[in-house]
Design a protein around this motif. Sequence first.
Motif, PDB file in Angstrom:
ATOM      1  N   ASP A  47       0.826  -1.211   0.000  1.00  0.00           N
ATOM      2  CA  ASP A  47       0.000   0.000   0.000  1.00  0.00           C
ATOM      3  C   ASP A  47       0.862   1.263   0.000  1.00  0.00           C
ATOM      4  O   ASP A  47       0.515   2.262  -0.643  1.00  0.00           O
ATOM      5  N   ILE A  48       1.988   1.223   0.712  1.00  0.00           N
ATOM      6  CA  ILE A  48       2.894   2.378   0.738  1.00  0.00           C
ATOM      7  C   ILE A  48       3.512   2.583  -0.648  1.00  0.00           C
ATOM      8  O   ILE A  48       3.566   3.709  -1.168  1.00  0.00           O
ATOM      9  N   ALA A  95       8.055  10.578  -4.996  1.00  0.00           N
ATOM     10  CA  ALA A  95       7.962   9.148  -4.671  1.00  0.00           C
ATOM     11  C   ALA A  95       8.741   8.815  -3.406  1.00  0.00           C
ATOM     12  O   ALA A  95       8.261   8.086  -2.531  1.00  0.00           O
ATOM     13  N   ARG A  96       9.952   9.371  -3.304  1.00  0.00           N
ATOM     14  CA  ARG A  96      10.841   9.042  -2.185  1.00  0.00           C
ATOM     15  C   ARG A  96      10.331   9.626  -0.865  1.00  0.00           C
ATOM     16  O   ARG A  96      10.445   8.990   0.194  1.00  0.00           O
ATOM     17  N   GLY A 142       8.781   5.750   7.088  1.00  0.00           N
ATOM     18  CA  GLY A 142       9.941   5.192   7.782  1.00  0.00           C
ATOM     19  C   GLY A 142      10.760   4.197   6.991  1.00  0.00           C
ATOM     20  O   GLY A 142      11.625   3.507   7.558  1.00  0.00           O
ATOM     21  N   TYR A 143      10.551   4.142   5.664  1.00  0.00           N
ATOM     22  CA  TYR A 143      11.264   3.164   4.848  1.00  0.00           C
ATOM     23  C   TYR A 143      12.184   3.818   3.812  1.00  0.00           C
ATOM     24  O   TYR A 143      12.539   3.179   2.811  1.00  0.00           O
ATOM     25  N   GLY A 144      12.571   5.065   4.051  1.00  0.00           N
ATOM     26  CA  GLY A 144      13.408   5.774   3.090  1.00  0.00           C
ATOM     27  C   GLY A 144      14.698   5.051   2.756  1.00  0.00           C
ATOM     28  O   GLY A 144      15.135   5.036   1.601  1.00  0.00           O
ATOM     29  N   ASP A 145      15.315   4.423   3.770  1.00  0.00           N
ATOM     30  CA  ASP A 145      16.577   3.719   3.537  1.00  0.00           C
ATOM     31  C   ASP A 145      16.381   2.360   2.865  1.00  0.00           C
ATOM     32  O   ASP A 145      17.342   1.694   2.497  1.00  0.00           O
ATOM     33  N   LYS A 146      15.123   1.968   2.703  1.00  0.00           N
ATOM     34  CA  LYS A 146      14.817   0.695   2.032  1.00  0.00           C
ATOM     35  C   LYS A 146      14.403   0.904   0.568  1.00  0.00           C
ATOM     36  O   LYS A 146      14.052  -0.047  -0.124  1.00  0.00           O
ATOM     37  N   GLY A 201       9.964   1.236  -4.924  1.00  0.00           N
ATOM     38  CA  GLY A 201      10.014  -0.061  -4.267  1.00  0.00           C
ATOM     39  C   GLY A 201      10.548   0.042  -2.850  1.00  0.00           C
ATOM     40  O   GLY A 201      11.236   1.001  -2.500  1.00  0.00           O
ATOM     41  N   ILE A 202      10.209  -0.941  -2.057  1.00  0.00           N
ATOM     42  CA  ILE A 202      10.730  -1.073  -0.688  1.00  0.00           C
ATOM     43  C   ILE A 202      11.286  -2.495  -0.566  1.00  0.00           C
ATOM     44  O   ILE A 202      10.596  -3.473  -0.913  1.00  0.00           O
ATOM     45  N   TYR A 203      12.522  -2.605  -0.049  1.00  0.00           N
ATOM     46  CA  TYR A 203      13.210  -3.896   0.018  1.00  0.00           C
ATOM     47  C   TYR A 203      13.687  -4.149   1.436  1.00  0.00           C
ATOM     48  O   TYR A 203      14.548  -3.434   1.953  1.00  0.00           O
ATOM     49  N   LEU A 204      13.109  -5.146   2.069  1.00  0.00           N
ATOM     50  CA  LEU A 204      13.464  -5.527   3.430  1.00  0.00           C
ATOM     51  C   LEU A 204      14.406  -6.714   3.343  1.00  0.00           C
ATOM     52  O   LEU A 204      13.993  -7.843   3.064  1.00  0.00           O
ATOM     53  N   GLU A 205      15.685  -6.455   3.548  1.00  0.00           N
ATOM     54  CA  GLU A 205      16.739  -7.430   3.296  1.00  0.00           C
ATOM     55  C   GLU A 205      16.484  -8.765   3.993  1.00  0.00           C
ATOM     56  O   GLU A 205      16.204  -8.825   5.191  1.00  0.00           O
ATOM     57  N   GLY A 206      16.566  -9.834   3.208  1.00  0.00           N
ATOM     58  CA  GLY A 206      16.402 -11.181   3.747  1.00  0.00           C
ATOM     59  C   GLY A 206      14.971 -11.569   4.046  1.00  0.00           C
ATOM     60  O   GLY A 206      14.707 -12.713   4.450  1.00  0.00           O
ATOM     61  N   ASP A 207      14.023 -10.659   3.826  1.00  0.00           N
ATOM     62  CA  ASP A 207      12.621 -10.925   4.151  1.00  0.00           C
ATOM     63  C   ASP A 207      11.790 -10.909   2.861  1.00  0.00           C
ATOM     64  O   ASP A 207      11.422 -11.945   2.325  1.00  0.00           O
ATOM     65  N   PHE A 208      11.524  -9.723   2.328  1.00  0.00           N
ATOM     66  CA  PHE A 208      10.801  -9.610   1.056  1.00  0.00           C
ATOM     67  C   PHE A 208      10.937  -8.189   0.518  1.00  0.00           C
ATOM     68  O   PHE A 208      11.395  -7.280   1.224  1.00  0.00           O
ATOM     69  N   GLY A 209      10.530  -8.012  -0.720  1.00  0.00           N
ATOM     70  CA  GLY A 209      10.528  -6.689  -1.347  1.00  0.00           C
ATOM     71  C   GLY A 209       9.277  -6.510  -2.179  1.00  0.00           C
ATOM     72  O   GLY A 209       8.646  -7.477  -2.612  1.00  0.00           O
TER      73      GLY A 209
END
Length: 345
Positions: A237-238, A263-264, A271-275, A313-321
């Motif tokens: 949704d984000i 977008a950024r 809270g996901y700017g670094d992702k 896009g948002i990418y959570l390392e080792g989890d999902f993107g």
Amino acid sequence: MNKEINDFHINNILKEMSDKDYQGYLLADFSNIKYISNYMPTSFAFCVLKENPVIYASKMDMEIANKTSTIEVKEFESFSEMIAELKGEIKNLAIEPSLEYSTYEKFRDDFRIASEIFINKQRAIKTSDEIAKIDKATGIAQKAFVDLDILSLRESKSFENTSAYELGRLMREYGGEGESFDTILVSGSATSLPHAVPQPKVIDDIILVDWGAKYEGYCSDNTRTMVCSEKQHEIFDIVKESHDKAIKAIKPGIKCCEIDKVARDIISEYGYGDKYIHSTGHSLGLDIHETPSFSAKDETIIEKGMVITVEPGIYLEGDFGVRLEDTVAIDNKARILGNLPAIIE
């Protein structure tokens, strides 16, 4: 592309060259040569834009070059012969920034040389014919995606790599020349890798597909992410909000970097700017990545006729993107090419 359109492009570039006192412009990039002449080299070739443009093609390419090129074609014999022919007309020679250094060395002693992006600027603005081809490529790719039925592949425990292959096959079946780039069809934790490679493994819960078709040389590009868990839906949704508001903000006269900021900023507010680890989009056409781009450093002014992707896009390392990508053609505002829903259920 017909001769009239090619001549239009050439004349625009010749005017820019004249303003900077260049008598010639050396092209070796295959896509640039096709853009100017309609001939796509299969071996090495050089195009020299000048008052009377000419292509020097390899012997093995002479048949196809003579059949397809809208400008004069000569067989390449040697650099010394080519240079001898050009020296009588050209003193100041523009070259592509991407020209190989070894080729530059062949010309540097006989001409005053400088790198110029005349052709990049010309290619940034698409004609209605070019946009129609990108639109057609998009339709082919999206039909293939729908008919592949990604969610059923998860249920049937299909493999990532074979499913990616099947998507490519369908795009060809529906009229595409091939894939715009190697299809990304990955699942599970691999979705946190923006350029993940499909593996010989069963498709997992979350699925990300980044794919495109080529039609008459022109590329398409889309990404869809199929989510499962509550957390994945939240991230989706984000990303969708970022995607939608960026597209809504696009209009001629503003800078490309401003769209990246729209977008950024939305993703950062959550809270996901670094992702968010890549730019917001790139132009496409004969190549899948062209200029300009929706990136923080690109201050190019948006103009009518540009065709650019929007893919936050948002990418959570080792989890999902999660990534959501559409291609837009810009007139007074941005028009999304194709009709594929953002949410695949």
